[in-house]
Design a protein around this motif. Structure first.
Motif, PDB file in Angstrom:
ATOM      1  N   GLY A 249      22.643   2.388 -30.612  1.00  0.00           N
ATOM      2  CA  GLY A 249      22.036   3.707 -30.631  1.00  0.00           C
ATOM      3  C   GLY A 249      22.099   4.392 -29.282  1.00  0.00           C
ATOM      4  N   LEU A 250      21.868   3.606 -28.209  1.00  0.00           N
ATOM      5  CA  LEU A 250      21.945   4.178 -26.860  1.00  0.00           C
ATOM      6  C   LEU A 250      23.378   4.577 -26.526  1.00  0.00           C
ATOM      7  CD1 LEU A 250      20.711   4.917 -24.158  1.00  0.00           C
ATOM      8  CD2 LEU A 250      20.925   2.510 -23.473  1.00  0.00           C
ATOM      9  N   GLU A 251      24.338   3.713 -26.893  1.00  0.00           N
ATOM     10  CA  GLU A 251      25.742   4.036 -26.624  1.00  0.00           C
ATOM     11  C   GLU A 251      26.139   5.336 -27.324  1.00  0.00           C
ATOM     12  OE1 GLU A 251      28.238   0.834 -27.795  1.00  0.00           O
ATOM     13  OE2 GLU A 251      27.379  -0.593 -26.366  1.00  0.00           O
ATOM     14  N   ARG A 252      25.743   5.445 -28.601  1.00  0.00           N
ATOM     15  CA  ARG A 252      26.115   6.632 -29.360  1.00  0.00           C
ATOM     16  C   ARG A 252      25.472   7.893 -28.786  1.00  0.00           C
ATOM     17  NH1 ARG A 252      23.545  10.533 -31.978  1.00  0.00           N
ATOM     18  NH2 ARG A 252      21.937   9.011 -32.511  1.00  0.00           N
ATOM     19  N   ALA A 253      24.204   7.812 -28.394  1.00  0.00           N
ATOM     20  CA  ALA A 253      23.508   8.987 -27.849  1.00  0.00           C
ATOM     21  C   ALA A 253      24.143   9.438 -26.543  1.00  0.00           C
ATOM     22  CB  ALA A 253      22.038   8.657 -27.642  1.00  0.00           C
ATOM     23  N   LEU A 254      24.468   8.479 -25.667  1.00  0.00           N
ATOM     24  CA  LEU A 254      25.114   8.830 -24.401  1.00  0.00           C
ATOM     25  C   LEU A 254      26.516   9.378 -24.628  1.00  0.00           C
ATOM     26  CD1 LEU A 254      23.992   5.819 -22.176  1.00  0.00           C
ATOM     27  CD2 LEU A 254      23.498   8.234 -21.733  1.00  0.00           C
ATOM     28  N   ARG A 255      27.259   8.741 -25.514  1.00  0.00           N
ATOM     29  CA  ARG A 255      28.629   9.174 -25.789  1.00  0.00           C
ATOM     30  C   ARG A 255      28.642  10.603 -26.326  1.00  0.00           C
ATOM     31  NH1 ARG A 255      29.664   5.444 -29.162  1.00  0.00           N
ATOM     32  NH2 ARG A 255      30.481   3.887 -27.691  1.00  0.00           N
ATOM     33  N   ASP A 256      27.748  10.914 -27.269  1.00  0.00           N
ATOM     34  CA  ASP A 256      27.692  12.269 -27.830  1.00  0.00           C
ATOM     35  C   ASP A 256      27.305  13.295 -26.767  1.00  0.00           C
ATOM     36  OD1 ASP A 256      28.379  11.232 -30.263  1.00  0.00           O
ATOM     37  OD2 ASP A 256      26.372  11.395 -31.157  1.00  0.00           O
ATOM     38  N   ALA A 257      26.365  12.918 -25.904  1.00  0.00           N
ATOM     39  CA  ALA A 257      25.927  13.852 -24.856  1.00  0.00           C
ATOM     40  C   ALA A 257      27.062  14.191 -23.912  1.00  0.00           C
ATOM     41  CB  ALA A 257      24.747  13.259 -24.086  1.00  0.00           C
TER      42      ALA A 257
END
Length: 463
Positions: free
Chosen positions: A25-33
């Motif tokens: 979840g953290l990886e996805r949130a950072l990647r999208d940002a």
């Protein structure tokens, strides 16, 4: 889903999805940002220890997410500097290397801007410090839509002394540049029919139209605007000191005809004095407004003298228009920012503004002289007595502009300024000598010389 705010120097907002698992979840949130541009390249991210504490996860999980995004190229880790957002490749198409028309110009001789490298940063900073030190606390609150009284008072003295404008402070409205002033005035006139110079600046015609006005052309010749052709128009916009783009100065008899028309018909003259301070053969011509202050709206700015980025302009209005324009300003943006107004007032009061204008006048005169020397007696050139541009007549604009593009040279085109372009119109280059930085100006002139050297000569006269 959990929202959190964190940061080292910046606040960081992410929305990791708990359903994906903490690390994923953290990886996805950072990647999208990063992909969406919400985290710009170079943004420093929180340390893994702090990030983990705020998210309620282990430091190892946070570090593993960072490591994964570093491996994917979204983040960059630097020894001793922490982790920051990496610069991603763009998807935009780069200009074709072989097409000279799509490359950024190497030399810019387009009109419309001063040499912004001459901005008096030291003088502005001194004025800003003095202004802030003495400003009342209310200067940081909402203010009078007409502008700060300090600036209106300073402008009243300066415009009367330097431009011959009758400008009581209560009749001045500070604007965010000329364009806003023109738009406000058009709205106050409830649209109406506005005569505008032909040729003239197309963007200003668009401003009037978008504000509800109907534009009609009024021809310009070697004596300036042909005022005798005015009829039942509600207003006329004129650049009497240095017409744009022809560069002619409005002759005295035409000035009288304009003000006589306004008085006789109860109409309005809008005077655009955008580079009135820059006259090279004699003292600057006084403003038209002084001849009929009850019928002329005077518009001036600091854009050519200091820099367009300041967005500081002023209107000197006939008494019957002040309240209506102030109300339109109030409902447009409330008021122009105050701190810059106070700094400009300080520069005017201390005469630092006068000193800067005189220095610029000498600098631009040298540039004008270099341009005239390049052109010699072999080209017909207009508008060299004042301003920051000259009009060079050429027989074929398309040919010259093609050669200019191949030289990496940008210049203005007279054909773009006619209300109705067409065959039979005079052709020419509008050459701005204010824009280039001092060190590149000689090279820009050399490029112009090469461009004009390969084009058929026109009549051999200069004026």
């Amino acid at each position: 889903m959990e929202d959190f705010w964190s940061g080292v120097g910046v606040d960081l907002h992410l929305e990791p999805d708990a359903a994906e698992g903490r690390r994923a979840g953290l990886e996805r949130a950072l990647r999208d940002a990063v992909r969406e541009g919400r985290l710009a390249p170079g943004t420093r991210l929180p340390a893994t220890r702090r990030l983990a504490a705020e998210l309620g996860m282990s430091r190892g999980t946070a570090k593993a997410a960072y490591d994964q995004l570093v491996a994917e190229g979204y983040l960059r880790a630097r020894q001793g500097s922490g982790t920051e957002v990496a610069a991603l490749p763009t998807d935009g198409m780069a200009p074709a290397a072989g097409d000279p028309h799509t490359r950024a110009p190497r030399f810019d001789l387009r009109p419309g801007s001063p040499d912004v490298g001459t901005f008096p940063a030291a003088a502005w900073l001194r004025a800003l410090r003095r202004a802030i030190a003495s400003a009342p606390s209310m200067a940081y609150d909402y203010g009078d839509p007409r502008g700060r009284i300090e600036l209106r008072t300073a402008l009243s003295e300066y415009l009367g002394r330097a431009r011959g404008v009758i400008a009581p402070p209560e009749r001045i409205v500070i604007t965010s540049g000329y364009v806003q002033g023109l738009a406000l005035l058009t709205r106050v006139l409830d649209g109406g029919v506005v005569a505008m110079e032909d040729p003239g600046l197309p963007f200003h015609r668009d401003v009037v139209r978008r504000a509800g006005g109907r534009v009609v052309p009024l021809p310009v010749d070697e004596r300036g605007l042909r005022a005798a052709e005015l009829g039942e128009e509600d207003a006329v916009v004129v650049t009497p000191a240095h017409q744009y783009p022809t560069g002619v100065t409005l002759r005295p008899e035409r000035r009288r005809a304009l003000t006589d028309w306004a008085r006789a018909h109860g109409r309005l003259v809008v005077e655009d004095d955008y580079d009135g301070e820059f006259r090279y053969d004699r003292q600057p011509v006084g403003a038209l407004q002084g001849m009929a202050p009850g019928h002329v709206v005077y518009l001036g700015t600091a854009s050519k003298t200091l820099g367009p980025a300041l967005r500081l302009g002023w209107m000197v209005l006939p008494p019957h228009l002040v309240d209506a324009v102030a109300d339109a300003k109030l409902h447009s943006d409330h008021h122009t920012e105050s701190i810059g107004q106070l700094a400009l007032a300080e520069m005017l009061t201390a005469h630092a503004y006068d000193r800067h204008v005189r220095a610029c006048r000498l600098r631009y005169r040298r540039r004008r002289d270099q341009l005239v020397s390049l052109l010699g007696a072999h080209r017909r050139v207009r508008g060299i007595a004042a301003g920051l541009h000259a009009l060079v007549e050429v027989p074929d604009e398309a040919e010259v502009l093609d050669r200019a593009a191949r030289e990496g040279l940008a210049v203005g085109r007279l054909g773009d300024h006619w209300h109705t372009p067409g065959e039979g119109r005079p052709q020419g280059l509008v050459v701005g000598y204010g824009t280039p930085r001092e060190r590149v100006y000689p090279e820009a002139l050399e490029a112009l010389g090469r461009v004009l050297g390969g084009v058929r000569r026109g009549r051999a006269s200069t004026r």
